[in-house]
Design a protein around this motif. Structure first.
Motif, short mmCIF file in Angstrom:
data_model
loop_
_atom_site.label_atom_id
_atom_site.label_comp_id
_atom_site.label_asym_id
_atom_site.label_seq_id
_atom_site.Cartn_x
_atom_site.Cartn_y
_atom_site.Cartn_z
N ASN A 96 34.35 41.12 34.10
CA ASN A 96 34.61 41.91 32.89
C ASN A 96 33.64 43.08 32.73
OD1 ASN A 96 35.61 39.04 30.87
ND2 ASN A 96 36.82 40.41 32.14
N PHE A 97 32.55 43.06 33.49
CA PHE A 97 31.62 44.18 33.44
C PHE A 97 32.27 45.46 34.01
CE2 PHE A 97 28.35 40.80 33.18
CZ PHE A 97 27.66 41.27 32.08
N VAL A 104 32.65 46.50 26.78
CA VAL A 104 31.63 45.54 27.21
C VAL A 104 30.53 45.43 26.16
CG1 VAL A 104 29.82 45.07 28.90
CG2 VAL A 104 32.07 45.81 29.67
N ASP A 105 30.04 46.58 25.67
CA ASP A 105 28.98 46.56 24.64
C ASP A 105 29.48 45.88 23.37
OD1 ASP A 105 27.31 47.83 26.35
OD2 ASP A 105 27.57 49.84 25.48
N ALA A 106 30.74 46.14 23.00
CA ALA A 106 31.30 45.53 21.80
C ALA A 106 31.41 44.02 21.96
CB ALA A 106 32.67 46.13 21.50
N LEU A 107 31.82 43.56 23.15
CA LEU A 107 31.94 42.13 23.42
C LEU A 107 30.57 41.46 23.39
CD1 LEU A 107 34.62 42.07 26.27
CD2 LEU A 107 34.85 41.07 23.99
N MET A 108 29.58 42.12 23.94
CA MET A 108 28.23 41.57 23.94
C MET A 108 27.69 41.46 22.51
SD MET A 108 27.07 40.67 26.89
CE MET A 108 27.72 40.73 28.55
N LEU A 140 22.32 38.89 34.02
CA LEU A 140 23.26 39.98 33.78
C LEU A 140 23.37 40.35 32.31
CD1 LEU A 140 26.17 38.87 36.17
CD2 LEU A 140 24.34 40.51 36.63
N VAL A 141 22.69 39.58 31.45
CA VAL A 141 22.83 39.75 30.01
C VAL A 141 21.60 40.47 29.44
CG1 VAL A 141 23.17 38.55 27.82
CG2 VAL A 141 24.19 37.64 29.90
N LYS A 142 21.84 41.36 28.48
CA LYS A 142 20.74 42.10 27.86
C LYS A 142 19.81 41.15 27.10
CE LYS A 142 23.25 46.45 27.26
NZ LYS A 142 23.78 47.43 26.26
N GLU A 143 18.57 41.61 26.92
CA GLU A 143 17.53 40.77 26.34
C GLU A 143 17.89 40.32 24.92
OE1 GLU A 143 14.32 38.46 26.60
OE2 GLU A 143 15.01 39.79 28.22
N CYS A 162 28.95 15.53 21.30
CA CYS A 162 29.94 16.39 21.96
C CYS A 162 29.24 17.65 22.47
CB CYS A 162 31.05 16.79 20.99
SG CYS A 162 31.97 15.39 20.28
N ALA A 163 30.00 18.48 23.20
CA ALA A 163 29.41 19.71 23.74
C ALA A 163 30.45 20.82 23.77
CB ALA A 163 28.86 19.47 25.14
N LEU A 164 29.97 22.03 23.56
CA LEU A 164 30.78 23.24 23.74
C LEU A 164 30.12 24.06 24.84
CD1 LEU A 164 32.87 25.41 23.07
CD2 LEU A 164 31.36 26.20 21.22
N ASN A 165 30.78 24.13 25.99
CA ASN A 165 30.29 24.94 27.10
C ASN A 165 30.92 26.33 27.00
OD1 ASN A 165 28.85 22.79 28.23
ND2 ASN A 165 30.60 22.12 29.44
N ILE A 166 30.09 27.35 26.87
CA ILE A 166 30.56 28.72 26.81
C ILE A 166 30.20 29.40 28.13
CG2 ILE A 166 30.45 30.91 25.57
CD1 ILE A 166 29.62 29.36 23.09
N CYS A 167 31.19 29.71 28.94
CA CYS A 167 30.96 30.33 30.25
C CYS A 167 30.81 31.83 30.04
CB CYS A 167 32.11 30.02 31.20
SG CYS A 167 32.24 28.27 31.59
N PHE A 168 29.58 32.33 30.19
CA PHE A 168 29.27 33.70 29.77
C PHE A 168 27.94 34.16 30.37
CE2 PHE A 168 26.84 36.31 26.80
CZ PHE A 168 27.71 37.34 26.49
N PRO A 169 27.95 35.19 31.23
CA PRO A 169 29.05 35.66 32.07
C PRO A 169 29.18 34.74 33.28
CG PRO A 169 27.13 37.04 32.39
CD PRO A 169 26.73 35.98 31.41
#
Length: 350
Positions: A96-97, A104-108, A140-143, A162-169
């Motif tokens: 997606n980059f 991309v900036d909006a998504l981040m 790959l992610v900004k500070e 329970c757990a929520l795994n967020i794949c990012f990026p």
């Protein structure tokens, strides 16, 4: 009456207190009924269709992604209330980059805000004891986004049910590559003295070399070849009880045997190593591909379902038929296993 007016009227009716109360009651009954059957312990979602939804409804792409987050909150409650232990979502691909810098900036920025909202005001996560885990390439992610990620993870780390795994990026190929790299690093580290395995081959060589030394047929003065045999046995990195104390040089170090590497070894380094096996993978938007998501986790019993609805439209009414069909298949598998087990038992008795 025009279509926009019908849509507005339908929305108004659905949001009226009596209708909303009735719908909630039906939802609770349906979820309670589903809980009576087997429930997948690990469900993954490819949340596809936010941009298309925005285009179809003539709104900004970012607003489409916002509505997609609301859909995630809705389906998380359905999953956890139904008994699902782990939910994994494909939030942002490394690929997606390649999109426009604006998007991309909006998504981040949205990820930063939504993660903190989910963690700080996340009665939903606390209610079901769900922790947030972010899986992917941090470099790959900004500070500032990383700070939000770490904050969200820290705020929910006390939840263990329970757990929520967020794949990012994330991409699956990158995950597998990372797992292999970490496995290689582990197998490149010398074993500590107490963890060194016994090698049957080296033990046999050592015994034979000692037998040669004590044999009455052996000359009092060893030949160059016999000396070489003994020295090779003693200097080997896997010598049992060497005559001289081992030193710390790499020549005498003992390393894990690469022949012991199995799929389980690699699997232990996968991001979801401690999670239940993946039971169900769902992708919305009518696209029939995995897009480099959970390739390792998909096994012979993983049910993969492609739905035509767009992700912001996804809720209990789209999820329920998928879950009911999964339950039916599980029941069929269990019945088949029972029949095979009975037949095997009868054969054994005979």
């Amino acid at each position: 009456m025009s279509s926009p007016h019908l849509t507005q009227l339908r929305k108004w009716m659905l949001e009226s207190p009596p209708v909303e109360w009735g719908i909630n009651q039906v939802r609770e009954l349906l979820i309670g009924a589903m809980r009576q059957g087997p429930i997948p312990q690990h469900v993954a979602f490819v949340m596809d269709g936010n941009r298309r939804f925005a285009k179809n409804h003539k709104i900004e792409k970012v607003e489409g992604h916002n509505l997609g987050f609301e859909a995630l909150a809705r389906i998380l409650e359905v999953c956890y209330k139904s008994g699902v232990k782990v939910v994994t979502v494909y939030a942002f691909s490394i690929e997606n980059f390649n999109r426009t810098k604006y998007e991309v900036d909006a998504l981040m920025e949205m990820a930063k805000i939504k993660l903190l909202q989910l963690a700080q005001h996340g009665e939903l996560l606390d209610r079901y004891g769900a922790s947030i885990r972010v899986l992917g390439q941090r470099n790959l992610v900004k500070e500032d986004v990383l700070e939000a990620v770490d904050r969200a993870v820290d705020l929910t780390k006390h939840n263990t049910d329970c757990a929520l795994n967020i794949c990012f990026p994330y991409t699956s190929r990158d995950e597998i590559t990372t797992a292999i790299r970490n496995t290689v690093e582990d197998y490149s580290k010398p074993l500590s003295a107490h963890a060194r395995p016994f090698s049957q081959t080296r033990i046999t060589q050592k015994i034979r070399s000692r037998n040669l030394n004590t044999s009455p047929l052996r000359a009092s003065s060893p030949t160059p070849s016999s000396t070489s045999d003994v020295d090779d046995s003693i200097s080997s990195s896997t010598t049992l009880n060497p005559e001289s104390p081992p030193n710390d040089s790499r020549e005498n170090a003992i390393y894990p045997d690469p022949e012991t590497i199995t799929s389980d070894t690699i699997g232990a380094h996968i991001f979801t190593a401690n999670d239940p096996p993946l039971d169900l993978l769902i992708r919305t938007s009518g696209v029939n591909r995995l897009s480099d998501f959970m390739l390792w986790q998909c096994h012979e019993n993983t049910e993969i379902v492609f739905l035509d609805c767009l992700w912001p439209e996804f809720d209990l009414w789209q999820f329920m038929p998928v879950l009911v069909e999964w339950q039916w298949r599980q029941k069929h598998i269990e019945d088949k296993s029972s029949v095979i087990g009975v037949k095997a038992l009868k054969t054994k008795i005979r």
